[in-house]
Design a protein around this motif. Structure first.
Motif, mmCIF file in Angstrom:
data_model
loop_
_atom_site.group_PDB
_atom_site.id
_atom_site.type_symbol
_atom_site.label_atom_id
_atom_site.label_comp_id
_atom_site.label_asym_id
_atom_site.label_seq_id
_atom_site.Cartn_x
_atom_site.Cartn_y
_atom_site.Cartn_z
ATOM 1 N N GLU B 180 0.827 -1.223 0.000
ATOM 2 C CA GLU B 180 0.000 0.000 0.000
ATOM 3 C C GLU B 180 0.856 1.266 0.000
ATOM 4 O O GLU B 180 0.324 2.358 -0.086
ATOM 5 N N ASN B 183 0.093 3.851 -2.512
ATOM 6 C CA ASN B 183 -1.129 4.651 -2.360
ATOM 7 C C ASN B 183 -1.145 5.428 -1.044
ATOM 8 O O ASN B 183 -2.169 5.986 -0.664
ATOM 9 N N HIS B 210 0.890 11.450 -5.447
ATOM 10 C CA HIS B 210 0.391 10.082 -5.454
ATOM 11 C C HIS B 210 0.959 9.319 -6.654
ATOM 12 O O HIS B 210 1.520 8.235 -6.513
#
Lengths: 160, 318
Positions: B180, B183, B210
Motif C-alpha cells: 500500500e 497509495n 500520489h
C-alpha cells in the motif's frame, strides 16, 4: 597484494587467479551482507541496513507528526520560545529526539543534557533554564493538509 | 554442470571486464574531493555529536563488534581532520592503498559517529563500497591509457552498489510500508515536513505526489535493467536519475550526495577529463604548446572500455 600480471603487450592488465578469486569473494560477501540487511536487518546493521528512505506508509487521512523543542532562557524566564532542534544548536537532531520519546517521557531529566550541549555549542547565547518537547500534529485528509494543527507537550525539564 | 560453468564464466567476464585505469584515477579524484567537501560542509552531524551527552549514544552492531566508544570532541576532531588530510594526500594518487584505506576507515567511523545517536541516514551505505574497493586497483594515473581487470572489477562493484541503492530501497518500501506504500501519503508527509516554497503547489494537487510514488516504485524496481542497456541508453538512464535527484532536492532539500558520486562510475570519466584538458589548453595556452603535444589522451578511442568513442565524438560535433 600485487596481483597484476602485466599487459602481455595488449594494453590490458590481467589479474592472477588469486587476484580474481579474492575480489570475487569480496563481491559475493558484499552482496550477501547487503541482501541480508535488506531482508532481515534493521538500522543497527549499518552500512548493511535496509535502504528505507521514505519507506513507511503514511495513512492518506490522519496526522503528520513533527516534534520540536521550546525553551525558557535566563533572559526571559517567564516565556516559552521555540528553539531549533538541530545538531548545531543542541548536538542532536530532530529525528534522534523523536526516536527517544519513550525514554524522555520516562526520564525528563535527559532534556537537561540538551541545555548543557547548547551551552557548549553556543557559549554566547542566554542559558536555557527550562526545556520542553512539543509534538505538532498536522491534520491531513485525503492526502491534503487541512491547516489544522494540534500541539501537545510530551515532556518538560527545569534547571534546579 | 557445463551450463553452470558457462554462466559462472560469463558472470566472471562481466565482473572483470577490463576498464581504463584513467577512469579509476578520475573517479578516485572525485571521490576524495567529495570526502573533503562532505566532512567539512555537507554532513556535519557527526561532529556535533562530540558535544552531545553520551546518554544519547546508541551503539550499532559495528560499534559493538569493534568496541567503539561514544563520541567526544577529541574523537570527532581526529576523524574529521583524518578524513580531510587523508583525502588531500590521496588526491595526489600516491600510495593509493594505504591512503585510500586510511580515508575509508576515517570516513566510515565518522559516519558511524553520526548514525549511532538514534538516526541512520539511509543514503550513505553504497559509498562505503567505493572507499573500500577503489584502493584495490593500485596505482592508476590520469594519463594511463591501459585497461585493467582490477579497475573493471572496482568500477563494476561501485555500479552495482549504486543500483542496489535504488532496487533495495524499493524492496524496503515494500517490506516496511507494504504494497500500500504506493497509495500512501508518504510524499505528502515529506513535503509537509520539509517542503521548499516551490514544492507547496504539490500539496494542493494531491494526485501529483500520489502518481509520483507509482513512478518511483516502478523506476527503482527496474533499476538493475541498466546493466542490459546499450551504452547510449545507459547514459540516458544515468542522466534521468540525476534529473530525479535534482527534482527531489528542489522539492524537499534532500540529496543523496555520496550516491550521486557513485553514479558517475557509469560514465566515461577519462574522456570528459581529456575534453576538459584540451579545452583548457586551447583556452588558456593557445600557441604555447605545439599541436598534439602532451595530449596523447585525446586520440580517438584511447583507453575506452566498451563504448565506441569515435562515434560519440562525431555525434557531439566537435
Amino acid at each position: 597484494m600485487s596481483v597484476n600480471q602485466g599487459d602481455n603487450g595488449s594494453g590490458v592488465l590481467r589479474l592472477s587467479r588469486i587476484g580474481r578469486a579474492w575480489r570475487a569473494a569480496v563481491v559475493v560477501a558484499l552482496i550477501a551482507l547487503f541482501c541480508a540487511g535488506s531482508l532481515v536487518g534493521n538500522d543497527h546493521w549499518w552500512p548493511f541496513s535496509p535502504w528505507r528512505m521514505f519507506a513507511t506508509s503514511q495513512a492518506a487521512t490522519g496526522s503528520v507528526w513533527s516534534t520540536g523543542i521550546e525553551v525558557r532562557t535566563a533572559d526571559e524566564p517567564g516565556e516559552w520560545v521555540r528553539a531549533p532542534l538541530t545538531p548545531e544548536n543542541v548536538g542532536v537532531n530532530r529525528a534522534e529526539v523523536e526516536g527517544r520519546i519513550p525514554q524522555i517521557e520516562a526520564d525528563p531529566a535527559r532534556l537537561g543534557t540538551l541545555a548543557e550541549s547548547h551551552a557548549k555549542l553556543r557559549p554566547g547565547a542566554a542559558a536555557w533554564i527550562g526545556l520542553r518537547v512539543v509534538r505538532h500534529k498536522i491534520v491531513v485528509v485525503d492526502r491534503e493538509p487541512t491547516g489544522e494543527v494540534e500541539t501537545e507537550v510530551l515532556a518538560e525539564w527545569a534547571a534546579s | 554442470m557445463g551450463g553452470v560453468m558457462s554462466v559462472m564464466g560469463r558472470l566472471s567476464a562481466w565482473l572483470f571486464t577490463p576498464m581504463p585505469l584513467a577512469r579509476v584515477a578520475v573517479l578516485r579524484w572525485l571521490v576524495y574531493a567529495f570526502v573533503i567537501i562532505d566532512v567539512l560542509l555537507l554532513h556535519t552531524s557527526g561532529w556535533y555529536h562530540g558535544f552531545a551527552d553520551p546518554v544519547w549514544y546508541e551503539p550499532l552492531i559495528m560499534g559493538e563488534v569493534f568496541r567503539l566508544p561514544a563520541a567526544s570532541v577529541l574523537l570527532v576532531e581526529t576523524l574529521k581532520w583524518g578524513c580531510v588530510l587523508g583525502a588531500l594526500a590521496a588526491l595526489t594518487g600516491k600510495a593509493p592503498r594505504v591512503l585510500g584505506w586510511t580515508v575509508a576507515v576515517c570516513w566510515i567511523w565518522y559516519q558511524y559517529v553520526a548514525f549511532s545517536y538514534g538516526k541512520v541516514d539511509h543514503d550513505r551505505a553504497d559509498f562505503v563500497v567505493a572507499l573500500a574497493l577503489l584502493p584495490t586497483v593500485g596505482l592508476a594515473h590520469l594519463s594511463d591509457r591501459r585497461r585493467s581487470e582490477a579497475a573493471g572489477m572496482a568500477l563494476r562493484a561501485i555500479q552495482m552498489a549504486a543500483i542496489a541503492t535504488y532496487f533495495l530501497s524499493a524492496w524496503a518500501k515494500l517490506r516496511f510500508g507494504g504494497p500500500e506504500w504506493v497509495n500512501s501519503a508518504t510524499m505528502v508527509r515529506a513535503v509537509v515536513r520539509r517542503g521548499t516554497p516551490w514544492a507547496q503547489w504539490l500539496l494542493e494537487i494531491p494526485w501529483t505526489l500520489h502518481w509520483f510514488q507509482w513512478v518511483l516504485m516502478a523506476a527503482e524496481l527496474t533499476a538493475p535493467v541498466i546493466f542490459l542497456l546499450s551504452e547510449k541508453w545507459r547514459r540516458r538512464v544515468v542522466a534521468a536519475w540525476f534529473a530525479f535527484h535534482a527534482m527531489t532536492y528542489a522539492a524537499i532539500t534532500i540529496a543523496f550526495w555520496p550516491h550521486l558520486v557513485m553514479m558517475l562510475a557509469f560514465l566515461p570519466l577519462e574522456e570528459y577529463a581529456d575534453r576538459l584538458r584540451s579545452w583548457w589548453t586551447r583556452r588558456f595556452s593557445s600557441g604555447a604548446a605545439p599541436p598534439g603535444e602532451s595530449r596523447p589522451a585525446s586520440r580517438p578511442g584511447a583507453g575506452v572500455g566498451c563504448a565506441r568513442p569515435s562515434d560519440r565524438r562525431r555525434r557531439r560535433g566537435r
